[in-house]
Enzyme design. Structure first.
Site, short mmCIF file in Angstrom:
data_model
loop_
_atom_site.label_atom_id
_atom_site.label_comp_id
_atom_site.label_asym_id
_atom_site.label_seq_id
_atom_site.Cartn_x
_atom_site.Cartn_y
_atom_site.Cartn_z
N HIS A 87 46.02 46.95 46.33
CA HIS A 87 44.39 46.98 46.57
C HIS A 87 43.88 47.63 47.52
O HIS A 87 42.49 47.87 47.57
CB HIS A 87 43.95 45.52 46.20
CG HIS A 87 44.21 44.83 45.02
ND1 HIS A 87 43.64 45.15 43.78
CD2 HIS A 87 44.84 43.79 44.63
CE1 HIS A 87 44.18 44.67 42.85
NE2 HIS A 87 44.92 43.69 43.57
N ASP A 124 49.78 44.82 37.59
CA ASP A 124 49.33 43.91 38.25
C ASP A 124 48.94 42.67 37.41
O ASP A 124 47.81 42.77 36.97
CB ASP A 124 48.39 44.37 39.11
CG ASP A 124 47.60 43.62 39.99
OD1 ASP A 124 48.28 42.55 40.38
OD2 ASP A 124 46.23 43.89 40.62
N HIS A 126 48.32 38.94 36.39
CA HIS A 126 47.82 37.78 37.05
C HIS A 126 47.75 36.52 36.18
O HIS A 126 47.30 36.92 34.95
CB HIS A 126 46.37 37.84 37.73
CG HIS A 126 46.36 38.70 38.94
ND1 HIS A 126 46.27 38.39 40.21
CD2 HIS A 126 46.57 40.11 38.95
CE1 HIS A 126 46.30 39.42 41.22
NE2 HIS A 126 46.19 40.45 40.45
#
Length: 126
Positions: A87, A124, A126
């Site tokens: 990020h 990515d 989550h």
């Protein structure tokens, strides 16, 4: 290897802005109040006196793995490193990321190992 080998400053500067790296480097000497003030400028960031050192260890470790795969020491590699790095932008920390490890490693492979192409897959979830 018990001795940490860090990348050269130019390896970070191919991805991150000089002023940003200077700000990061100054955090290692800051008191907790100053670290909190610095962290407030970014999204989802918490600084300790060792945050940047750990981020540099993560980036350096990934570049060492890339080097070892490219030079044939290993057939392949998989890095599980923290902080994550994906990020981080050229001049902004975010998402628990200070240094964009993968971008640093890709530019390291191109510039120092003469790799012509890289592929980055950032899954990515989550």
């Amino acid at each position: 290897n018990s001795k940490t080998e860090f990348l050269e400053e130019e390896d970070y500067l191919r991805v991150h802005l000089p002023g940003y790296m200077q700000i990061l480097d100054r955090t290692c000497c800051s008191c907790n109040d100053r670290l909190d003030i610095e962290a407030e400028q970014y999204k989802s960031i918490y600084f300790t006196n060792h945050s940047v050192e750990m981020a540099k260890i993560a980036a350096s470790s990934l570049c060492r793995l890339v080097r070892d795969v490219v030079t044939g020491k290993y057939d392949n590699g998989f890095a599980v490193i923290r902080p994550p790095g994906h990020h981080a932008e050229p001049g902004i920390a975010g998402g628990y990321s200070f240094i964009n490890n993968v971008a640093v490693a890709a530019s390291y492979a191109i510039e120092k190992l003469h790799v012509r192409k890289t592929l980055i897959v950032d899954w990515d979830v989550h």
